[in-house]
Structure formats: C-alpha cells, structure tokens
Design a protein around this motif. Structure first.
Motif, PDB file in Angstrom:
ATOM      1  N   THR A  35       2.427  16.393  20.083  1.00 40.88           N
ATOM      2  CA  THR A  35       2.309  17.744  19.547  1.00 40.88           C
ATOM      3  C   THR A  35       3.609  18.482  19.841  1.00 40.88           C
ATOM      4  O   THR A  35       4.006  18.613  20.995  1.00 40.88           O
ATOM      5  CB  THR A  35       1.136  18.510  20.174  1.00 40.88           C
ATOM      6  N   CYS A  36       4.262  18.920  18.784  1.00 43.22           N
ATOM      7  CA  CYS A  36       5.508  19.677  18.895  1.00 43.22           C
ATOM      8  C   CYS A  36       5.172  21.165  18.808  1.00 43.22           C
ATOM      9  O   CYS A  36       4.530  21.607  17.850  1.00 43.22           O
ATOM     10  CB  CYS A  36       6.462  19.269  17.775  1.00 43.22           C
ATOM     11  N   VAL A  37       5.600  21.919  19.807  1.00 44.95           N
ATOM     12  CA  VAL A  37       5.399  23.366  19.821  1.00 44.95           C
ATOM     13  C   VAL A  37       6.768  24.024  19.697  1.00 44.95           C
ATOM     14  O   VAL A  37       7.632  23.835  20.564  1.00 44.95           O
ATOM     15  CB  VAL A  37       4.696  23.830  21.114  1.00 44.95           C
ATOM     16  N   ASP A  38       6.974  24.791  18.642  1.00 47.08           N
ATOM     17  CA  ASP A  38       8.291  25.386  18.411  1.00 47.08           C
ATOM     18  C   ASP A  38       8.119  26.661  17.588  1.00 47.08           C
ATOM     19  O   ASP A  38       7.282  26.709  16.684  1.00 47.08           O
ATOM     20  CB  ASP A  38       9.196  24.401  17.667  1.00 47.08           C
ATOM     21  N   ASN A  39       8.909  27.680  17.900  1.00 47.97           N
ATOM     22  CA  ASN A  39       8.856  28.914  17.110  1.00 47.97           C
ATOM     23  C   ASN A  39       9.980  28.987  16.078  1.00 47.97           C
ATOM     24  O   ASN A  39      10.077  29.957  15.334  1.00 47.97           O
ATOM     25  CB  ASN A  39       8.894  30.143  18.023  1.00 47.97           C
ATOM     26  N   PHE A  40      10.846  27.987  16.047  1.00 49.87           N
ATOM     27  CA  PHE A  40      11.929  27.847  15.072  1.00 49.87           C
ATOM     28  C   PHE A  40      12.983  28.938  15.167  1.00 49.87           C
ATOM     29  O   PHE A  40      13.694  29.197  14.192  1.00 49.87           O
ATOM     30  CB  PHE A  40      11.373  27.757  13.649  1.00 49.87           C
ATOM     31  N   GLU A  41      13.108  29.561  16.318  1.00 48.29           N
ATOM     32  CA  GLU A  41      14.214  30.505  16.490  1.00 48.29           C
ATOM     33  C   GLU A  41      15.542  29.745  16.575  1.00 48.29           C
ATOM     34  O   GLU A  41      16.557  30.191  16.047  1.00 48.29           O
ATOM     35  CB  GLU A  41      13.996  31.352  17.741  1.00 48.29           C
ATOM     36  N   THR A  42      15.537  28.625  17.253  1.00 51.77           N
ATOM     37  CA  THR A  42      16.740  27.788  17.316  1.00 51.77           C
ATOM     38  C   THR A  42      16.468  26.382  16.793  1.00 51.77           C
ATOM     39  O   THR A  42      17.393  25.686  16.387  1.00 51.77           O
ATOM     40  CB  THR A  42      17.291  27.698  18.760  1.00 51.77           C
ATOM     41  N   PRO A  55       0.633  10.320  11.223  1.00 51.63           N
ATOM     42  CA  PRO A  55      -0.680  10.794  11.682  1.00 51.63           C
ATOM     43  C   PRO A  55      -0.742  11.130  13.170  1.00 51.63           C
ATOM     44  O   PRO A  55      -1.637  11.872  13.592  1.00 51.63           O
ATOM     45  CB  PRO A  55      -1.611   9.625  11.341  1.00 51.63           C
ATOM     46  N   ARG A  56       0.196  10.600  13.942  1.00 50.83           N
ATOM     47  CA  ARG A  56       0.174  10.872  15.387  1.00 50.83           C
ATOM     48  C   ARG A  56       1.063  12.046  15.771  1.00 50.83           C
ATOM     49  O   ARG A  56       1.296  12.280  16.956  1.00 50.83           O
ATOM     50  CB  ARG A  56       0.590   9.620  16.161  1.00 50.83           C
ATOM     51  N   PHE A  57       1.528  12.786  14.771  1.00 48.73           N
ATOM     52  CA  PHE A  57       2.407  13.934  15.038  1.00 48.73           C
ATOM     53  C   PHE A  57       1.767  15.209  14.521  1.00 48.73           C
ATOM     54  O   PHE A  57       1.259  15.262  13.401  1.00 48.73           O
ATOM     55  CB  PHE A  57       3.761  13.733  14.360  1.00 48.73           C
ATOM     56  N   ALA A  58       1.775  16.244  15.354  1.00 48.93           N
ATOM     57  CA  ALA A  58       1.282  17.558  14.949  1.00 48.93           C
ATOM     58  C   ALA A  58       2.328  18.602  15.287  1.00 48.93           C
ATOM     59  O   ALA A  58       2.938  18.561  16.362  1.00 48.93           O
ATOM     60  CB  ALA A  58      -0.031  17.877  15.658  1.00 48.93           C
ATOM     61  N   LEU A  59       2.543  19.516  14.373  1.00 46.62           N
ATOM     62  CA  LEU A  59       3.531  20.578  14.561  1.00 46.62           C
ATOM     63  C   LEU A  59       2.821  21.919  14.640  1.00 46.62           C
ATOM     64  O   LEU A  59       2.084  22.295  13.729  1.00 46.62           O
ATOM     65  CB  LEU A  59       4.524  20.577  13.400  1.00 46.62           C
ATOM     66  N   LEU A  60       3.025  22.620  15.748  1.00 45.01           N
ATOM     67  CA  LEU A  60       2.465  23.951  15.931  1.00 45.01           C
ATOM     68  C   LEU A  60       3.589  24.964  15.990  1.00 45.01           C
ATOM     69  O   LEU A  60       4.454  24.886  16.888  1.00 45.01           O
ATOM     70  CB  LEU A  60       1.641  24.019  17.228  1.00 45.01           C
ATOM     71  N   ARG A  61       3.596  25.886  15.070  1.00 45.28           N
ATOM     72  CA  ARG A  61       4.598  26.957  15.092  1.00 45.28           C
ATOM     73  C   ARG A  61       4.047  28.076  15.967  1.00 45.28           C
ATOM     74  O   ARG A  61       3.221  28.878  15.530  1.00 45.28           O
ATOM     75  CB  ARG A  61       4.897  27.458  13.689  1.00 45.28           C
ATOM     76  N   ARG A  62       4.493  28.124  17.194  1.00 53.93           N
ATOM     77  CA  ARG A  62       3.962  29.063  18.171  1.00 53.93           C
ATOM     78  C   ARG A  62       5.105  29.638  19.011  1.00 53.93           C
ATOM     79  O   ARG A  62       6.115  28.977  19.246  1.00 53.93           O
ATOM     80  CB  ARG A  62       2.962  28.379  19.120  1.00 53.93           C
TER      81      ARG A  62
END
Length: 323
Positions: A35-42, A55-62
């Motif tokens: 699970t990748c947690v990133d707010n995409f500021e950088t 299927p084993r990857f999840a992206l959370l924009r947090r």
C-alpha cells in the motif's frame, strides 16, 4: 514477517517518490502486498502508474500529517516511512511544511506501525551528520548542524524524526530501524533537485554541453537506486535498529561523472568547464562497515552501469513524450 499466514503487507509512505516507487517495485517482486500512501506534493503519479493493474498494489492519496490508517485493509507487517521533502527546491520552499511532515507525519506513521504491531523503517538522511569532512561518516559520530542555518529546517526535521523513532522504540517496544540514505540516483530521479548529476543528465537530454564547475576535481559519492532499495529491504527484514548508513563509500570526480554521461549520451556530447560556484558542496561519503557486517549489504552497481541505465530510462521517457 507474514501477517496471519497471508502474503506480507508493506505500507510505503512517500511511495510515489523516486526512491519510494522503486521500493514498491522491489517489495512486490519479493511477494509483498504493497500500500503506497502519498499526497503527491513531491511524489508523482507517473512513478507508480505501471502498477495500476497490479492486484497486490494499492495507492492511497492521503496527507500523512492527518492520516491515521483507518482505511488500511488487513494486517500490516512493515511500514517504510519515506514521506519527506528530499530536494532543496522542495524543503527550502516551505520549511514549515518540511518540519510539520517530520513531526506530525512521522508521528502518524509510527502510530500506524504501533497499532498494527508492524516493524517500522525510517528513511533518514546523511544530512544529519552536518558538514562533510575528509573522513567517511560513521554512525557513532555525533552530527553537528546549525538550526538557524537556511537549511536548518531540513536538517533538524530529519534529526527529530530519528529521535521520535528512537523514542517509540524505547517507550513502546516498537520494532524500529533507521536508515541514513546517502546520495542516490537512477531512473525516475528528479532532474530539478539541484545536484550536479541531475544537471548533467538534463543537459545531455537537451543536447547541450555538460558544464563542469571549476576544475572538476570535486568528488561525489553515488549509490544506484537498486542498491539503496536492497539496503532498505535488508534493514526491514532484520532486527537491527540502526542507524545504519546506506550509500556508496566510493567517490568519483565531477569531471569523471560528466565525461561518463557524455560518453553514454553519444559522440556529439560535449563537456565544458565553467566558473565554480561561490560555495561548493564537499563530498559526503558513508562508512558502510555496519551495513556490510550486520545486513550483508554493499552497493553492487558500478557508476558506469548505473549511469547507463539511468540515461537510457530518461531517453526512453523523452521519446515517449515526443511520440
């Protein structure tokens, strides 16, 4: 390190960044659910777009400054905390945000690991050692930085993150580890991060002369991203708390870097010398004795091989943009 007999689950904060995205790739290749947690500021969505159908990857924009992980499914085995501004163009632009990320962001990442009984790996920086000297930096050396310096917010934020991680280990018996990352390069690296290698690659892609400041005898220590990721994985698998240096102990002159990039770029690439800056960066290089002995880790990729792979990746990226 597997939760409830299922495939291991790794959370990577800042996973859409340069180093974080490569870590996500390596974890998936090793059988993890990520699970990748990133707010995409950088970080950049393009860095993990190739994982959209995995299927084993999840992206959370947090925003990790307020995120507490309530929507994370299932157990978590390890949290790799990489969410922090790493380029001067980022952390100098908003030093308050830089320190907030190191405090609130690191606190929330640690609380997430604690709540899920997960191992926690902090990606810190060699900048905690302060000004570079002639000798390699060792983990038992006490760093000296000036908190009132223009870069003080970055230096102190990373030192605070290390102190907070250590406090969670001693107070809550949380299984933590600290990696001090030295200069790392490779595909997906930021070409606007202010480093001399980034400038050389940018110039080579544009067909412009590669500008070497001064005589070019200044040295740099360069660790290819695959090697740095292997060090982080080794630290995550083990029980050593760190801090441990992850970087290349070998130095190479700035002129040699420019000449190598020019040779890889092609026969038309040119290297020219320009006036040096008023203040040049002195090479900081790591002593990796601990990493070698305790993690069985050392960099494996030569500078030429790493630069060849890096430049080829950027050339393909430019070709895709033009097609």
């Amino acid at each position: 390190m597997v939760g409830n007999g299922a495939e291991p689950h790794a959370v990577v904060t800042g996973g859409a960044g340069f180093l974080g995205s490569h870590l996500c790739d390596a974890l998936i290749a090793s059988g993890h659910r990520v699970t990748c947690v990133d707010n995409f500021e950088t970080g950049r969505a393009a860095n993990v777009r190739h994982l959209d159908d995995e299927p084993r990857f999840a992206l959370l924009r947090r925003d990790l400054n307020v995120y507490e992980g309530a929507d994370l499914a299932g157990p978590v085995d390890v949290v790799y905390h990489l969410a922090a501004p790493a380029a001067p163009s980022d952390y100098l632009l908003d030093p308050v945000a830089t320190m907030r990320s190191a405090s609130s962001g690191t606190l929330n990442a640690l609380d997430l690991a604690r709540a899920r009984s997960a191992r926690f790996v902090l990606a810190s920086t060699s900048e905690v050692y302060g000004p570079a000297g002639d000798e390699p930096s060792r983990e038992d050396q006490v760093g000296q930085v000036d908190p009132a310096d223009g870069y003080g917010a970055y230096y102190e934020s990373r030192r605070f993150a290390e102190a907070l991680t250590t406090a969670y280990r001693s107070t809550y018996a949380l299984r933590t580890a600290i990696a001090r990352i030295f200069s790392t390069y490779g595909p997906r690296m930021r070409l606007d991060d202010g480093r001399v290698l980034s400038r050389f690659i940018r110039q080579a892609l544009a067909g412009a002369p590669l500008t070497v400041p001064g005589p070019g005898t200044q040295t740099r220590s360069l660790c290819y991203v695959d090697d740095a990721v292997a060090g982080l994985l080794a630290l995550g698998r083990g029980g050593y708390p760190g801090p441990v240096n992850i970087g290349s102990p070998e130095t190479v002159s700035v002129f040699t870097i420019a000449r190598t990039v020019a040779e890889i770029a092609g026969p038309d690439a040119e290297v020219v010398f320009v006036e040096p800056p008023a203040v040049d960066v002195h090479a900081r290089r790591p002593d990796i004795t601990l990493a070698s002995q305790l993690l069985d880790w050392r960099p494996r990729t030569s500078v030429r091989a790493g630069l060849t792979a890096t430049l080829a990746w950027f050339q393909r990226a430019v070709a895709r943009e033009l097609s």
